[in-house]
Design a protein around this motif. Structure first.
Motif: not given
Length: 612
Positions: A134-161
């Protein structure tokens, strides 16, 4: 004898045009026969039930993903030098979908308030992940209801088998990639790091992945699905409640029944798998519908973007959002569902969409324009091309828990008056007293009525103890119309004599809430234990003071604007009066001129006020 007609007149001679006329008649008859023989009925619009089978694949593995915590995240809020982080995760596998437009498997964690080192400890169990990994993509966001949520970064986790001897991942830290993160958030983090040696610029996300063994797939080998936990969330919006005219029940100071403007949207993750036969595509009953779902034309892109925005506003995450979860379907989960729909109180009718991964979204609907506008199935599905099922449902309380709805002697509320529940008493805490009436009334996806028994089985498995009744919007049209009419009549009857309250925490904006919390901390520090005794009273007082200060600022701004516009009107009237005197339109006495000037000024001010 000469005038008598000849009984045997001579035959007219053939003309050369007779051959063309014969050919024309024969050709016309041929055209008519061809047109009538090839005439077919107009085919129905594309969409609705899609019987494409799930692709075959060997059984996979059931994995448990645990999102523990993160550290040293950037600061998205310059005022608090902190963030409100949450994770939005997507799982990709090598399994072939039935169609390329099928939605991905996704998961969202609750939001942690004011922290750059959040701790979630959230689990996500996914079944039938293939042995190819599998390939797991985790996005980290800052919640901001009055505006769009800011992305704080990404993390990728891979398992080949994956395999029987796969050891998994045990609370491993992954560096957060800053390339897609908010530049403003990292700039604030960098400025803070200049004054503190202990701060790091790179964040870390800690994740565990554990294999729970092979999945018993049956006929579902070609797809993965969410097993649990069964997370739920309730989203409230006072602003949309005012626009739609919807109100939520509450309790007043003296025990009186109260209501406040609020629009409630609900979301529940049901335990999979959803039956593979429940697979429907949007119906192209208008030419622009395809463009709206695929965002191919200019009009379609505009509508698609507007519906995405409407979905994000209705299912908005903020400080008033309530979270919860259950490890698996249970009686407590059924009671929580009944709590979200207010049991049988108010004669409510709900619009719902069931997605392919078991996410069930629903809001109250009605004949009112505002509510109906916000309850379209396209909005609930977030403009997904394929879903499992959609329609409407409502709840009824039963007189006898041991009988099925429709049996002889079994009454329901509404329409019968049954003691021991709403509107005059508390609802029973036994799911056996309630029945879920659910149908396929959806023009957007037009679910097939022959699949209602499968939907009933799936709902009974996820809501233990609750009785489920299915209605076909075509075959049961008369019965369904009668039941919904009774619901609407009950809603009108129970809505009378209600006191409306608006003095609640949700009526404050996020900035006002922060100001309230800051002043409450100052109050606690100043008064110590004595302040704790009157904390609730002081909180109400400060809240009222904040709201009154906002209103005072608005009123002061209105007065300033009114004085400025009145002065402009007076100057304009003076100029018009002088221009009239120059043109020789008549001389006025001093008193008459002053009167004329005053009337013109007043008229101009009134006209300006009406426009405003």
């Amino acid at each position: 004898m000469e005038n008598e007609k000849d009984p045997h007149p001579s035959q007219r001679k053939d003309h050369r045009s007779d051959a063309f006329a014969t050919k024309f008649v024969d050709k016309t008859a041929s055209w008519q026969h061809k047109a009538t023989s090839n005439k077919k009925e107009k085919p129905p619009p594309a969409g609705g039930l899609d019987e494409t089978p799930v692709p075959d694949a060997p059984p996979g593995y059931t994995l448990k993903f645990t999102f523990h915590r993160a550290s040293s995240l950037p600061m998205a809020d310059i005022n608090s030098l902190s963030s409100d982080p949450y994770l939005y995760v997507q799982l990709n596998t090598a399994l072939t979908p039935r169609h390329k437009q099928d939605p991905y498997l996704r998961f969202r964690t609750p939001t942690i308030r004011r922290s750059t080192d959040p701790v979630w400890n959230c689990e996500w169990i996914v079944a039938n992940v293939p042995a190819t990994g599998f390939k797991l993509k985790a996005r980290i966001y800052d919640e901001d209801p009055a505006d769009h949520d800011d992305r704080l970064g990404n993390v990728h986790v891979h398992a080949d088998s994956l395999g029987d001897n796969w050891t998994g991942i045990r609370e491993q830290g992954y560096k957060v990639k800053k390339r897609m993160g908010s530049k403003r958030a990292y700039a604030i983090r960098g400025c803070a790091a200049m004054f503190s040696r202990g701060l790091e610029m790179s964040g870390t996300l800690f994740i565990s992945v554990e294999s729970l063994g092979k999945t018993e797939v049956g006929n579902n080998g070609g797809r993965a699905w969410t097993v649990g936990p069964c997370a739920w969330s309730r989203h409230l919006s006072p602003m949309i409640g005012r626009l739609a005219g919807t109100k939520e029940p509450g309790q007043g100071k003296e025990g009186t029944k109260t209501e406040q403007y609020n629009f409630q949207a609900n979301q529940i993750q049901l335990a999979g798998p959803v039956p593979s036969q429940l697979y429907h595509r949007y119906v192209e009953f208008k030419p622009f519908i395809a463009g709206m779902f695929t965002a191919t034309s200019l009009r379609g892109r505009i509508l698609n973007r507007a519906l995405h925005h409407q979905h994000s506003r209705v299912y908005n995450y903020d400080r008033t959002t309530v979270y919860g979860s259950f490890p698996s379907p249970s009686k407590d989960m059924t009671l929580q569902f009944l709590n979200l729909v207010h049991h049988d109180d108010g004669g409510r009718i709900f619009t719902y969409v069931l997605e392919l991964d078991g996410i069930w979204r629903f809001t109250e609907t009605g004949k009112e324009f505002g509510i109906d506008l916000l309850s379209k199935h396209t909005m609930h599905s977030d403009v997904n091309i394929y879903i499992a099922f959609s329609g409407e449902f409502f709840i009824r309380r039963l007189k006898t828990p041991n009988r099925e709805p429709g049996e002889s002697g079994q009454e329901t509320h509404p329409a019968a008056e049954i003691e021991g529940g709403p509107p005059h008493g508390d609802p029973p805490n036994d799911p056996a007293y309630y029945a879920l009436y659910i149908d396929n009334d959806s023009g957007t996806y037009r679910p097939s009525a022959k699949l209602l028994p499968l939907l009933k089985q799936f709902m009974q498995r996820n809501l233990p103890g609750l009785k489920v009744v299915t209605l076909d919007c075509v075959a049961d049209e008369e019965k369904m119309g009668r039941l919904k009419k009774e619901q609407r009549e009950r809603k009108k009857a129970e809505g009378k004599g209600t006191v409306f309250m608006q003095d609640d925490l949700s009526s404050l904006s996020s900035s006002d809430e922060e100001e309230l919390e800051e002043r409450m901390r100052e109050f606690d520090d100043a008064d110590g234990e004595e302040g704790g005794k009157n904390k609730e009273k002081k909180k109400r007082s400060l809240k009222r003071e904040i709201k009154e200060s906002k209103v005072g600022n608005w009123v002061h701004g209105d007065h300033v604007r009114e004085e400025r516009e009145t002065k402009e009107d007076m100057q304009r009237a003076d100029g018009e009066a002088k221009e009239g005197e120059g043109q020789g339109n008549g001389e006025l006495k001093q008193e008459g001129g002053e009167l004329m000037h005053k009337e013109d000024t007043t008229a101009g001010a009134n006209e300006k006020d009406e426009k405003r």
